[in-house]
Design a protein around this motif. Structure first.
Motif, PDB file in Angstrom:
ATOM      1  N   LEU A  18       0.730  -1.213  -0.130  1.00  0.00           N
ATOM      2  CA  LEU A  18      -0.167   0.049   0.049  1.00  0.00           C
ATOM      3  C   LEU A  18       0.845   1.394  -0.026  1.00  0.00           C
ATOM      4  CD1 LEU A  18      -2.851  -1.079   2.481  1.00  0.00           C
ATOM      5  CD2 LEU A  18      -2.632  -1.288   0.289  1.00  0.00           C
ATOM      6  N   ILE A  19       0.665   2.157  -0.916  1.00  0.00           N
ATOM      7  CA  ILE A  19       1.261   3.305  -1.074  1.00  0.00           C
ATOM      8  C   ILE A  19       0.659   4.537  -0.533  1.00  0.00           C
ATOM      9  CG2 ILE A  19       2.531   4.856  -2.559  1.00  0.00           C
ATOM     10  CD1 ILE A  19       2.878   2.521  -4.668  1.00  0.00           C
ATOM     11  N   TYR A  20       1.368   5.058   0.407  1.00  0.00           N
ATOM     12  CA  TYR A  20       0.593   6.458   0.957  1.00  0.00           C
ATOM     13  C   TYR A  20       1.261   7.695   0.437  1.00  0.00           C
ATOM     14  CZ  TYR A  20      -0.921   3.005   4.855  1.00  0.00           C
ATOM     15  OH  TYR A  20      -1.405   1.983   5.359  1.00  0.00           O
ATOM     16  N   ALA A  21       2.660   7.383   0.046  1.00  0.00           N
ATOM     17  CA  ALA A  21       3.167   8.849  -0.448  1.00  0.00           C
ATOM     18  C   ALA A  21       3.899   8.365  -1.456  1.00  0.00           C
ATOM     19  CB  ALA A  21       3.976   9.587   0.515  1.00  0.00           C
ATOM     20  N   SER A  22       3.955   9.289  -2.574  1.00  0.00           N
ATOM     21  CA  SER A  22       4.652   9.013  -3.880  1.00  0.00           C
ATOM     22  C   SER A  22       5.321  10.170  -4.367  1.00  0.00           C
ATOM     23  CB  SER A  22       3.978   8.345  -4.884  1.00  0.00           C
ATOM     24  OG  SER A  22       3.045   8.921  -5.245  1.00  0.00           O
ATOM     25  N   ASP A  23       6.299  10.214  -5.205  1.00  0.00           N
ATOM     26  CA  ASP A  23       6.692  11.465  -5.999  1.00  0.00           C
ATOM     27  C   ASP A  23       7.183  10.962  -7.508  1.00  0.00           C
ATOM     28  OD1 ASP A  23       8.327  13.412  -6.877  1.00  0.00           O
ATOM     29  OD2 ASP A  23       9.082  13.923  -4.942  1.00  0.00           O
ATOM     30  N   ARG A  24       6.713  11.691  -8.502  1.00  0.00           N
ATOM     31  CA  ARG A  24       6.902  11.170  -9.909  1.00  0.00           C
ATOM     32  C   ARG A  24       8.090  11.448 -10.172  1.00  0.00           C
ATOM     33  NH1 ARG A  24       3.007  12.542 -13.211  1.00  0.00           N
ATOM     34  NH2 ARG A  24       4.666  12.355 -15.057  1.00  0.00           N
ATOM     35  N   ASP A  25       8.855  12.453  -9.490  1.00  0.00           N
ATOM     36  CA  ASP A  25      10.325  12.754 -10.006  1.00  0.00           C
ATOM     37  C   ASP A  25      11.301  12.107  -9.216  1.00  0.00           C
ATOM     38  OD1 ASP A  25       9.252  14.641 -11.909  1.00  0.00           O
ATOM     39  OD2 ASP A  25       8.926  15.923 -10.278  1.00  0.00           O
ATOM     40  N   LYS A  26      11.020  11.544  -7.972  1.00  0.00           N
ATOM     41  CA  LYS A  26      12.110  10.896  -7.173  1.00  0.00           C
ATOM     42  C   LYS A  26      11.839   9.446  -6.536  1.00  0.00           C
ATOM     43  CE  LYS A  26      13.387  15.465  -4.988  1.00  0.00           C
ATOM     44  NZ  LYS A  26      13.459  16.125  -3.732  1.00  0.00           N
ATOM     45  N   SER A  27      12.564   8.577  -6.234  1.00  0.00           N
ATOM     46  CA  SER A  27      12.528   7.358  -5.997  1.00  0.00           C
ATOM     47  C   SER A  27      12.793   7.002  -4.645  1.00  0.00           C
ATOM     48  CB  SER A  27      13.606   6.417  -6.730  1.00  0.00           C
ATOM     49  OG  SER A  27      13.427   6.360  -8.041  1.00  0.00           O
ATOM     50  N   THR A  28      12.964   8.193  -3.853  1.00  0.00           N
ATOM     51  CA  THR A  28      13.409   8.052  -2.226  1.00  0.00           C
ATOM     52  C   THR A  28      12.606   8.751  -1.468  1.00  0.00           C
ATOM     53  OG1 THR A  28      14.875   9.893  -2.584  1.00  0.00           O
ATOM     54  CG2 THR A  28      15.949   7.940  -3.053  1.00  0.00           C
ATOM     55  N   THR A  29      11.447   9.206  -1.930  1.00  0.00           N
ATOM     56  CA  THR A  29      10.644  10.136  -0.768  1.00  0.00           C
ATOM     57  C   THR A  29       9.187   9.393  -0.636  1.00  0.00           C
ATOM     58  OG1 THR A  29      10.003  11.539  -2.653  1.00  0.00           O
ATOM     59  CG2 THR A  29      11.705  12.067  -1.118  1.00  0.00           C
ATOM     60  N   TRP A  30       9.157   8.056  -0.924  1.00  0.00           N
ATOM     61  CA  TRP A  30       7.856   7.274  -0.924  1.00  0.00           C
ATOM     62  C   TRP A  30       7.817   6.798   0.506  1.00  0.00           C
ATOM     63  CZ3 TRP A  30       5.505   5.306  -5.822  1.00  0.00           C
ATOM     64  CH2 TRP A  30       5.977   6.012  -7.006  1.00  0.00           C
ATOM     65  N   ALA A  31       6.466   6.298   0.683  1.00  0.00           N
ATOM     66  CA  ALA A  31       6.345   5.888   1.906  1.00  0.00           C
ATOM     67  C   ALA A  31       4.981   4.903   1.889  1.00  0.00           C
ATOM     68  CB  ALA A  31       5.949   6.826   3.192  1.00  0.00           C
ATOM     69  N   GLY A  32       4.657   3.904   2.720  1.00  0.00           N
ATOM     70  CA  GLY A  32       3.643   3.109   2.946  1.00  0.00           C
ATOM     71  C   GLY A  32       3.501   1.917   3.711  1.00  0.00           C
ATOM     72  N   THR A  33       2.875   0.980   3.493  1.00  0.00           N
ATOM     73  CA  THR A  33       2.938  -0.370   4.398  1.00  0.00           C
ATOM     74  C   THR A  33       3.165  -1.671   3.755  1.00  0.00           C
ATOM     75  OG1 THR A  33       0.567  -0.514   4.539  1.00  0.00           O
ATOM     76  CG2 THR A  33       1.837   0.838   6.180  1.00  0.00           C
ATOM     77  N   VAL A  34       3.171  -2.578   4.036  1.00  0.00           N
ATOM     78  CA  VAL A  34       3.167  -3.964   3.499  1.00  0.00           C
ATOM     79  C   VAL A  34       2.256  -4.713   4.240  1.00  0.00           C
ATOM     80  CG1 VAL A  34       4.518  -5.741   2.821  1.00  0.00           C
ATOM     81  CG2 VAL A  34       5.555  -3.760   2.506  1.00  0.00           C
ATOM     82  N   PRO A  35       0.878  -4.596   3.902  1.00  0.00           N
ATOM     83  CA  PRO A  35      -0.063  -5.503   4.975  1.00  0.00           C
ATOM     84  C   PRO A  35       0.281  -6.877   5.344  1.00  0.00           C
ATOM     85  CG  PRO A  35      -1.316  -4.423   3.060  1.00  0.00           C
ATOM     86  CD  PRO A  35       0.474  -4.384   3.029  1.00  0.00           C
ATOM     87  N   GLY A  36       0.220  -7.126   6.722  1.00  0.00           N
ATOM     88  CA  GLY A  36       0.572  -8.481   7.150  1.00  0.00           C
ATOM     89  C   GLY A  36       2.095  -8.794   7.402  1.00  0.00           C
ATOM     90  N   LEU A  37       2.922  -7.836   7.084  1.00  0.00           N
ATOM     91  CA  LEU A  37       4.404  -7.917   7.397  1.00  0.00           C
ATOM     92  C   LEU A  37       4.781  -6.622   8.153  1.00  0.00           C
ATOM     93  CD1 LEU A  37       7.131  -9.273   6.843  1.00  0.00           C
ATOM     94  CD2 LEU A  37       7.441  -8.025   4.586  1.00  0.00           C
ATOM     95  N   ILE A  38       4.533  -5.431   7.384  1.00  0.00           N
ATOM     96  CA  ILE A  38       4.745  -4.240   7.912  1.00  0.00           C
ATOM     97  C   ILE A  38       3.545  -3.298   8.113  1.00  0.00           C
ATOM     98  CG2 ILE A  38       6.283  -1.994   8.042  1.00  0.00           C
ATOM     99  CD1 ILE A  38       8.167  -3.605   6.274  1.00  0.00           C
ATOM    100  N   ASP A  39       2.814  -3.226   9.411  1.00  0.00           N
ATOM    101  CA  ASP A  39       1.631  -2.568   9.264  1.00  0.00           C
ATOM    102  C   ASP A  39       1.597  -0.946   9.811  1.00  0.00           C
ATOM    103  OD1 ASP A  39       0.070  -4.744   8.576  1.00  0.00           O
ATOM    104  OD2 ASP A  39       0.267  -5.476  10.624  1.00  0.00           O
ATOM    105  N   ARG A  40       2.841  -0.554  10.012  1.00  0.00           N
ATOM    106  CA  ARG A  40       2.901   0.992  10.300  1.00  0.00           C
ATOM    107  C   ARG A  40       3.694   1.622   9.067  1.00  0.00           C
ATOM    108  NH1 ARG A  40       7.959   2.714  11.479  1.00  0.00           N
ATOM    109  NH2 ARG A  40       9.535   1.243  12.474  1.00  0.00           N
ATOM    110  N   ARG A  41       3.435   3.014   8.981  1.00  0.00           N
ATOM    111  CA  ARG A  41       3.956   3.720   7.916  1.00  0.00           C
ATOM    112  C   ARG A  41       5.498   3.415   7.826  1.00  0.00           C
ATOM    113  NH1 ARG A  41       2.079   8.966   5.094  1.00  0.00           N
ATOM    114  NH2 ARG A  41       3.970   9.985   4.218  1.00  0.00           N
TER     115      ARG A  41
END
Length: 301
Positions: A225-248
């Motif tokens: 699940l992607i909570y934050a993204s940037d069309r120009d950068k590869s390093t300013t993203w955030a999210g979770t991996v349900p069932g594995l990592i549930d916090r941002r």
């Protein structure tokens, strides 16, 4: 002397454990085996102290094994030859033959330095090593008398391979003294190199591999699940991996992924690498970064 002519330099190394109680046979056997291993690590010290020669082989023999206070005396034979300059090598080897006391000191420094370095590697910063470090300073001071500087000793130690094995060797050599809280470890002819009981106490009973500060784990085809993204950068993203990592958690994109193509997607399936950092207080790994390595498919928002 031809370029390949070899000579044998013979010396001795004696270690005495001042224990008041008998030492178990397995501990004696292990100490013998591991002192031999430490002696096999000493040629670099001889080559530095007597520049111009090369040690091509080491043979170690037990001459005396005495009970009571456990005493172990070894005979050490170094097979040496010249490196390049014939006349220089001949001169150095002749000096070594006459310089028995200095050679015995170099060998004792080599064993002591390797032993100390191994103990410090075994401890790994988990407990104080004040007396071990003090002993290391003593080795450096004595080394100056036989043309071994502190920098020389440090470079030799850092250059040693299999440091995990060296840590095990050091612990095994100290172990016969561990059962007696007053025991010291004496090196014959080298009173200043006596290992005191504080050093013995600071030495671990067993070798425990250090816990890596970080670790990477790899997973395939997981929902992301992607909570934050940037069309120009590869390093300013955030999210979770349900069932594995549930916090941002912070996300990075693999360099092969175009951020503009993934930007705006809220849920994808991907291969990921999870980088976690060890929390010493909680004694567990905590995820700090998810790298999206390959996108399997993405779902419309």
């Amino acid at each position: 002397m031809s370029a390949v002519e070899q000579f044998t330099i013979r010396t001795d190394y004696t270690i005495n454990y001042t224990t008041r109680t008998p030492v178990p046979i397995p501990d004696i056997i292990e100490s013998l085996r591991n002192i031999e291993k430490l002696l096999h690590r000493t040629p670099a010290f001889l080559e530095k102290a007597y520049q111009g020669i090369q040690v091509v082989d080491v043979n170690v023999y037990v001459e005396t094994l005495q009970a009571g206070s456990l005493l172990e005396k070894f005979i050490v034979e170094y097979v040496v030859q010249g490196q390049e300059n014939y006349d220089k090598a001949k001169e150095v080897i002749a000096k070594m033959v006459k310089d028995s006391t200095a050679i015995r000191t170099v060998v004792a420094i080599g064993v002591g330095a390797a032993l100390t370095y191994g103990v410090m590697k075994a401890v790994g910063g988990s407990t104080p090593t004040t007396h071990v470090e003090a002993y290391n300073n003593t080795i450096v001071n004595i080394g100056a008398d036989v043309k071994l500087s502190g920098e020389d000793i440090s470079l030799i130690l850092e250059g040693m391979k299999d440091k995990k094995q060296l840590a095990k060797e050091a612990i095994a050599v100290v172990k016969p003294a561990k059962a007696d809280p007053a025991a010291t470890i004496e090196i014959a002819g080298q009173q200043k190199l006596t290992i005191n009981n504080d050093f013995v106490r600071e030495t671990p009973d067993e070798y425990t591999p250090p816990i890596p500060e970080e670790r990477d784990e790899f997973y395939t085809n997981l929902p992301v699940l992607i909570y934050a993204s940037d069309r120009d950068k590869s390093t300013t993203w955030a999210g979770t991996v349900p069932g594995l990592i549930d916090r941002r958690t912070s996300f990075h994109l693999d360099e092969r992924i175009n951020p503009a193509e993934l930007h705006g997607k809220l849920r994808i399936y991907a291969d990921v690498r999870v980088t976690s950092k060890y929390n010493k207080t909680k004694k567990t790994y905590e995820p700090k970064l998810v790298t999206i390595q390959r996108v399997i498919n993405s779902q419309p928002n």
